[in-house]
Design a protein around this motif. Structure first.
Motif, PDB file in Angstrom:
ATOM      1  N   ALA A  16       0.842  -1.200   0.000  1.00 18.08           N
ATOM      2  CA  ALA A  16       0.000   0.000   0.000  1.00 18.08           C
ATOM      3  C   ALA A  16       0.876   1.247   0.000  1.00 18.08           C
ATOM      4  N   PHE A  17       1.960   1.207   0.758  1.00 15.47           N
ATOM      5  CA  PHE A  17       2.875   2.345   0.794  1.00 15.47           C
ATOM      6  C   PHE A  17       3.484   2.587  -0.588  1.00 15.47           C
ATOM      7  N   GLU A  18       3.911   1.534  -1.252  1.00 11.43           N
ATOM      8  CA  GLU A  18       4.458   1.670  -2.610  1.00 11.43           C
ATOM      9  C   GLU A  18       3.416   2.281  -3.554  1.00 11.43           C
ATOM     10  N   LYS A  19       2.182   1.821  -3.430  1.00  8.31           N
ATOM     11  CA  LYS A  19       1.107   2.337  -4.282  1.00  8.31           C
ATOM     12  C   LYS A  19       0.870   3.823  -4.013  1.00  8.31           C
ATOM     13  N   ALA A  20       0.887   4.212  -2.740  1.00  8.03           N
ATOM     14  CA  ALA A  20       0.693   5.620  -2.381  1.00  8.03           C
ATOM     15  C   ALA A  20       1.813   6.480  -2.976  1.00  8.03           C
ATOM     16  N   GLN A  21       3.038   5.992  -2.889  1.00 11.86           N
ATOM     17  CA  GLN A  21       4.159   6.722  -3.496  1.00 11.86           C
ATOM     18  C   GLN A  21       3.943   6.886  -4.996  1.00 11.86           C
ATOM     19  N   ARG A  22       3.498   5.831  -5.632  1.00 12.26           N
ATOM     20  CA  ARG A  22       3.258   5.869  -7.079  1.00 12.26           C
ATOM     21  C   ARG A  22       2.176   6.893  -7.422  1.00 12.26           C
ATOM     22  N   TYR A  23       1.084   6.891  -6.662  1.00  9.44           N
ATOM     23  CA  TYR A  23       0.017   7.864  -6.925  1.00  9.44           C
ATOM     24  C   TYR A  23       0.528   9.294  -6.768  1.00  9.44           C
ATOM     25  N   ARG A  24       1.360   9.506  -5.772  1.00  8.93           N
ATOM     26  CA  ARG A  24       1.913  10.857  -5.582  1.00  8.93           C
ATOM     27  C   ARG A  24       2.761  11.256  -6.782  1.00  8.93           C
ATOM     28  N   LEU A  25       3.583  10.326  -7.269  1.00 10.04           N
ATOM     29  CA  LEU A  25       4.421  10.617  -8.432  1.00 10.04           C
ATOM     30  C   LEU A  25       3.592  10.820  -9.700  1.00 10.04           C
ATOM     31  N   LEU A  26       2.411  10.229  -9.740  1.00 13.04           N
ATOM     32  CA  LEU A  26       1.508  10.406 -10.881  1.00 13.04           C
ATOM     33  C   LEU A  26       0.640  11.655 -10.737  1.00 13.04           C
ATOM     34  N   ASN A  27       0.987  12.490  -9.772  1.00 12.31           N
ATOM     35  CA  ASN A  27       0.265  13.738  -9.506  1.00 12.31           C
ATOM     36  C   ASN A  27      -1.197  13.476  -9.140  1.00 12.31           C
ATOM     37  N   GLN A  28      -1.378  12.480  -8.293  1.00 12.43           N
ATOM     38  CA  GLN A  28      -2.691  12.168  -7.737  1.00 12.43           C
ATOM     39  C   GLN A  28      -2.583  12.199  -6.205  1.00 12.43           C
ATOM     40  N   PRO A  29      -2.318  13.403  -5.662  1.00 12.92           N
ATOM     41  CA  PRO A  29      -2.055  13.488  -4.223  1.00 12.92           C
ATOM     42  C   PRO A  29      -3.242  13.119  -3.339  1.00 12.92           C
ATOM     43  N   ALA A  30      -4.459  13.309  -3.799  1.00 13.60           N
ATOM     44  CA  ALA A  30      -5.615  12.940  -2.969  1.00 13.60           C
ATOM     45  C   ALA A  30      -5.660  11.430  -2.769  1.00 13.60           C
ATOM     46  N   GLN A  31      -5.336  10.682  -3.810  1.00 14.73           N
ATOM     47  CA  GLN A  31      -5.299   9.223  -3.696  1.00 14.73           C
ATOM     48  C   GLN A  31      -4.150   8.787  -2.782  1.00 14.73           C
ATOM     49  N   ALA A  32      -2.988   9.433  -2.930  1.00 16.21           N
ATOM     50  CA  ALA A  32      -1.848   9.133  -2.055  1.00 16.21           C
ATOM     51  C   ALA A  32      -2.190   9.452  -0.604  1.00 16.21           C
ATOM     52  N   GLU A  33      -2.868  10.565  -0.392  1.00 18.33           N
ATOM     53  CA  GLU A  33      -3.287  10.945   0.965  1.00 18.33           C
ATOM     54  C   GLU A  33      -4.203   9.887   1.558  1.00 18.33           C
ATOM     55  N   SER A  34      -5.159   9.435   0.797  1.00 15.78           N
ATOM     56  CA  SER A  34      -6.111   8.442   1.279  1.00 15.78           C
ATOM     57  C   SER A  34      -5.397   7.151   1.695  1.00 15.78           C
ATOM     58  N   ILE A  35      -4.492   6.682   0.868  1.00 17.94           N
ATOM     59  CA  ILE A  35      -3.772   5.440   1.181  1.00 17.94           C
ATOM     60  C   ILE A  35      -2.879   5.641   2.402  1.00 17.94           C
ATOM     61  N   ALA A  36      -2.206   6.789   2.483  1.00 20.59           N
ATOM     62  CA  ALA A  36      -1.360   7.059   3.649  1.00 20.59           C
ATOM     63  C   ALA A  36      -2.204   7.045   4.923  1.00 20.59           C
ATOM     64  N   ARG A  37      -3.398   7.600   4.864  1.00 18.43           N
ATOM     65  CA  ARG A  37      -4.281   7.584   6.038  1.00 18.43           C
ATOM     66  C   ARG A  37      -4.680   6.148   6.401  1.00 18.43           C
ATOM     67  N   ASP A  38      -4.909   5.309   5.389  1.00 14.19           N
ATOM     68  CA  ASP A  38      -5.226   3.904   5.655  1.00 14.19           C
ATOM     69  C   ASP A  38      -4.054   3.203   6.332  1.00 14.19           C
ATOM     70  N   ILE A  39      -2.847   3.474   5.885  1.00 16.49           N
ATOM     71  CA  ILE A  39      -1.656   2.879   6.498  1.00 16.49           C
ATOM     72  C   ILE A  39      -1.535   3.334   7.947  1.00 16.49           C
ATOM     73  N   LEU A  40      -1.760   4.611   8.184  1.00  8.65           N
ATOM     74  CA  LEU A  40      -1.612   5.164   9.532  1.00  8.65           C
ATOM     75  C   LEU A  40      -2.690   4.667  10.493  1.00  8.65           C
ATOM     76  N   ARG A  41      -3.796   4.193   9.979  1.00  5.46           N
ATOM     77  CA  ARG A  41      -4.813   3.577  10.848  1.00  5.46           C
ATOM     78  C   ARG A  41      -4.279   2.269  11.418  1.00  5.46           C
ATOM     79  N   ILE A  42      -3.428   1.591  10.663  1.00  6.33           N
ATOM     80  CA  ILE A  42      -2.859   0.312  11.088  1.00  6.33           C
ATOM     81  C   ILE A  42      -1.565   0.530  11.870  1.00  6.33           C
ATOM     82  N   GLU A  43      -0.728   1.456  11.370  1.00  7.18           N
ATOM     83  CA  GLU A  43       0.562   1.759  12.002  1.00  7.18           C
ATOM     84  C   GLU A  43       0.658   3.271  12.224  1.00  7.18           C
TER      85      GLU A  43
END
Length: 168
Positions: A16-43
Motif C-alpha cells: 500500500a505504501f508503494e502504491k501511495a508513493q506511485r500515486y503521488r508521483l503520478l500527480n494524484q495526491p488525494a489518492q496518495a493521501e487516502s492510502i497514507a491515512r489507511d496505512i496510519l490507521r494500522i501503524e
C-alpha cells in the motif's frame, strides 16, 4: 450517508505504501493521501507514511483549501519522531505555502506574505542543516531554492504589522 472505512491488513502495508508513493508521483495526491491515512490507521507511527501524507497534503495547497491542508500538514509534522526531519518538513510546509500563494496572486500585500513564509521556511531549513546527518545537504538545497525565489521575484519584507494576518 456515513461509511465505515475498511482496514488494511498489516501485511498489506508495504505494498500500500508503494502504491501511495506511485500515486503521488503520478500527480494524484488525494489518492496518495487516502492510502497514507489507511496505512496510519494500522501503524500510527509509520514515519514514512507520515512524510508521504504530509507531502500529499502540501501537493494539494494550490487545488484545495490552503488553510485546511496547511493545518493538517502541521498536525502531521508534529508526529514525526526525528527532530531533523520535523524541522526539514516544517520548512517544506512553509515553502510550499509560499509557492502556492505566489502562484495564486501577485498583489503586493500577498507578495510580502510570500516573502515571510519563505523566510520561515529558510529558518527551519537552517535549523535542520545544523543537525543533518553526514552527507545529507537536502536542507541546504531547499534553503538555496527559497533564497533564489526571493531574489528572482524581488520579494521584500514589509513592516511586521502588514504581514501578521497572512501568517496566522
Amino acid at each position: 450517508m456515513d461509511f465505515e472505512l475498511k482496514k488494511l491488513s498489516p501485511k498489506a502495508v508495504p505494498k500500500a505504501f508503494e502504491k501511495a508513493q506511485r500515486y503521488r508521483l503520478l500527480n494524484q495526491p488525494a489518492q496518495a493521501e487516502s492510502i497514507a491515512r489507511d496505512i496510519l490507521r494500522i501503524e500510527p507511527d509509520h514515519q514514512e507514511a507520515l512524510v508521504l501524507l504530509l507531502l500529499a497534503l502540501t501537493d494539494q495547497f494550490e487545488t484545495s483549501s490552503l488553510t485546511d491542508r496547511f493545518k493538517r500538514a502541521e498536525e502531521v509534522v508534529s508526529r514525526l519522531s526525528d527532530e531533523y526531519r520535523a524541522r526539514y518538513y516544517q520548512g517544506i510546509i512553509y515553502e510550499r505555502r509560499a509557492l502556492a500563494q505566489l502562484r495564486k496572486d501577485h498583489l503586493p500585500a500577498s507578495l510580502s506574505g510570500v516573502y515571510h513564509w519563505l523566510r520561515r521556511a529558510m529558518d527551519e531549513f537552517e535549523a535542520a542543516e545544523k543537525m543533518r546527518p553526514e552527507g545529507n545537504d537536502e536542507a541546504l538545497l531547499r534553503w538555496n531554492s527559497c533564497a533564489r525565489i526571493i531574489r528572482d521575484c524581488n520579494l521584500e519584507a514589509e513592516e511586521e504589522d502588514s504581514f501578521r494576518p497572512l501568517l496566522e
